[in-house]
Write a protein that holds these residues in place. Structure first.
Motif, PDB file in Angstrom:
ATOM      1  N   ALA A  79       0.829  -1.211   0.000  1.00 18.35           N
ATOM      2  CA  ALA A  79       0.000   0.000   0.000  1.00 18.35           C
ATOM      3  C   ALA A  79       0.859   1.255   0.000  1.00 18.35           C
ATOM      4  N   MET A  80       1.899   1.278   0.843  1.00 19.64           N
ATOM      5  CA  MET A  80       2.774   2.449   0.886  1.00 19.64           C
ATOM      6  C   MET A  80       3.564   2.603  -0.414  1.00 19.64           C
ATOM      7  N   GLY A  81       4.012   1.489  -0.987  1.00 15.85           N
ATOM      8  CA  GLY A  81       4.725   1.567  -2.259  1.00 15.85           C
ATOM      9  C   GLY A  81       3.841   2.078  -3.375  1.00 15.85           C
ATOM     10  N   THR A  82       2.566   1.679  -3.367  1.00 11.80           N
ATOM     11  CA  THR A  82       1.624   2.166  -4.378  1.00 11.80           C
ATOM     12  C   THR A  82       1.388   3.659  -4.227  1.00 11.80           C
ATOM     13  N   TYR A  83       1.268   4.141  -2.996  1.00  9.07           N
ATOM     14  CA  TYR A  83       1.097   5.581  -2.767  1.00  9.07           C
ATOM     15  C   TYR A  83       2.315   6.359  -3.262  1.00  9.07           C
ATOM     16  N   ARG A  84       3.510   5.800  -3.045  1.00 10.22           N
ATOM     17  CA  ARG A  84       4.717   6.463  -3.522  1.00 10.22           C
ATOM     18  C   ARG A  84       4.748   6.466  -5.051  1.00 10.22           C
ATOM     19  N   LYS A  86       2.279   6.397  -7.143  1.00  5.93           N
ATOM     20  CA  LYS A  86       1.274   7.286  -7.719  1.00  5.93           C
ATOM     21  C   LYS A  86       1.498   8.751  -7.372  1.00  5.93           C
ATOM     22  N   GLY A  87       2.528   9.046  -6.587  1.00  5.66           N
ATOM     23  CA  GLY A  87       2.837  10.426  -6.246  1.00  5.66           C
ATOM     24  C   GLY A  87       2.035  10.983  -5.097  1.00  5.66           C
ATOM     25  N   LEU A  88       1.245  10.141  -4.417  1.00  2.17           N
ATOM     26  CA  LEU A  88       0.434  10.633  -3.311  1.00  2.17           C
ATOM     27  C   LEU A  88       1.303  11.136  -2.171  1.00  2.17           C
ATOM     28  N   LEU A  89       2.373  10.425  -1.866  1.00  5.38           N
ATOM     29  CA  LEU A  89       3.243  10.853  -0.777  1.00  5.38           C
ATOM     30  C   LEU A  89       3.919  12.182  -1.108  1.00  5.38           C
ATOM     31  N   SER A  95       1.791  19.504   1.389  1.00  5.70           N
ATOM     32  CA  SER A  95       0.582  20.004   2.035  1.00  5.70           C
ATOM     33  C   SER A  95       0.850  20.217   3.518  1.00  5.70           C
ATOM     34  N   PRO A  96      -0.086  20.880   4.209  1.00  5.07           N
ATOM     35  CA  PRO A  96       0.103  21.071   5.657  1.00  5.07           C
ATOM     36  C   PRO A  96       0.031  19.764   6.451  1.00  5.07           C
ATOM     37  N   VAL A  97      -0.484  18.704   5.831  1.00  6.07           N
ATOM     38  CA  VAL A  97      -0.602  17.428   6.519  1.00  6.07           C
ATOM     39  C   VAL A  97       0.729  16.684   6.454  1.00  6.07           C
ATOM     40  N   PRO A  98       1.343  16.362   7.567  1.00  8.98           N
ATOM     41  CA  PRO A  98       2.605  15.610   7.533  1.00  8.98           C
ATOM     42  C   PRO A  98       2.402  14.236   6.923  1.00  8.98           C
ATOM     43  N   PRO A  99       3.239  13.849   5.974  1.00  9.23           N
ATOM     44  CA  PRO A  99       3.093  12.510   5.392  1.00  9.23           C
ATOM     45  C   PRO A  99       3.192  11.398   6.435  1.00  9.23           C
ATOM     46  N   PHE A 244      13.598   6.483   4.815  1.00  5.75           N
ATOM     47  CA  PHE A 244      12.282   6.580   4.201  1.00  5.75           C
ATOM     48  C   PHE A 244      12.251   7.718   3.197  1.00  5.75           C
ATOM     49  N   ARG A 245      11.704   7.403   2.019  1.00  9.58           N
ATOM     50  CA  ARG A 245      11.571   8.400   0.942  1.00  9.58           C
ATOM     51  C   ARG A 245      10.092   8.639   0.666  1.00  9.58           C
ATOM     52  N   TRP A 246       9.739   9.899   0.569  1.00  6.59           N
ATOM     53  CA  TRP A 246       8.341  10.230   0.310  1.00  6.59           C
ATOM     54  C   TRP A 246       8.040  10.352  -1.184  1.00  6.59           C
ATOM     55  N   GLU A 247       9.073  10.273  -2.020  1.00  5.20           N
ATOM     56  CA  GLU A 247       8.859  10.330  -3.469  1.00  5.20           C
ATOM     57  C   GLU A 247       9.897   9.513  -4.174  1.00  5.20           C
TER      58      GLU A 247
END
Length: 247
Positions: A79-84, A86-89, A95-99, A244-247
């Motif tokens: 799930a986390m890999g898919t979010y990365r 798709k660019g969601l992370l 955004s103001p929301v911390p990943p 950890f990488r967010w992108e």
């Protein structure tokens, strides 16, 4: 309603919307319990298992351990890999929301699923198959929590490194299946060579399984098992936080 609560609610809806994930999470552990539980003699005292039944001191702990490992090593990192992928992370990081809140929400959803299925396994096992509750409830709870933390820390490390959901699923599976073989799932720990018995106790999956087995029988978990799970939990989560990488 806090941001974490909203994210957790949204992640829970995504988890439940995919019929495959809940079916796997609930179906495989219960199928293992019921299929093996219907075999003749598995609920009778067995000298090889200290006078306890195979069902209570091997099959039920195995079903719970496999559940935790599937969630931690395959579904959560994928799930986390898919979010990365798709660019969601990346969008969340701007955004103001911390990943990190998304990560916490994912963990909470998976842990909630694990707790629900553990309760279901204990309930179905007790009502339908006559499996007694763990003889050492405090040790069982400690082993369950520490095992879940250790396995999810390994999954967090996979999620920290995998660039895509498919890669995360592949890495998680590459860890999951050898741990099944070496952790005392395919062959009970007592039937492994002495060296591999120690290996089974220090792997996070094997340590969780064998600690749950001991506490279900009313014994205390071994310090080697608890210590190994604590080391994996601290080591993997620390490394994951650094890489950890967010992108």
């Amino acid at each position: 309603m806090s941001v974490l609560t909203k994210l957790t609610t949204a992640e829970a809806k995504v988890f439940l919307r995919d019929p495959g994930a809940p079916a796997i999470v609930v179906g495989i552990p219960l199928a293992l319990l019921l299929v093996f539980g219907l075999l003749p003699g598995v609920n009778e005292p067995d000298p090889e298992f200290g006078g306890h039944s195979v069902l209570a001191t091997f099959i039920a702990p195995m079903a719970i351990t496999i559940l935790l490992a599937m969630l931690a090593l395959t579904l959560f990192p994928a799930a986390m890999g898919t979010y990365r992928e798709k660019g969601l992370l990346k969008r969340l990081s701007a955004s103001p929301v911390p990943p990190s809140l998304l990560l916490a929400a994912q963990l909470l959803v998976n842990l909630a699923a694990a707790v629900a299925v553990v309760v279901l396994i204990a309930g179905v096992g007790g009502l339908a198959l006559g499996i007694p509750l763990p003889g050492n409830p405090g040790g069982f709870l400690l082993s369950l929590v520490l095992g879940a933390v250790a396995l999810f820390s390994v999954g967090l490390l996979v999620a920290a490194l995998a660039p895509t959901g498919r890669a995360a699923s592949g890495i998680g599976s590459a860890l999951f299946f050898p741990m099944l073989a070496l952790g005392g799932v395919w062959v009970p720990k007592e039937k492994l060579p002495v060296f591999l018995q120690h290996v089974a106790d220090v792997l996070p999956l094997g340590g969780t399984l064998n600690a749950l087995r001991a506490t279900w029988a009313g014994d205390a978990p071994e310090l080697l098992q608890l210590g190994a799970m604590a080391v994996f939990a601290i080591g993997c989560s620390t490394i994951a936080a650094r890489v950890f990488r967010w992108e």
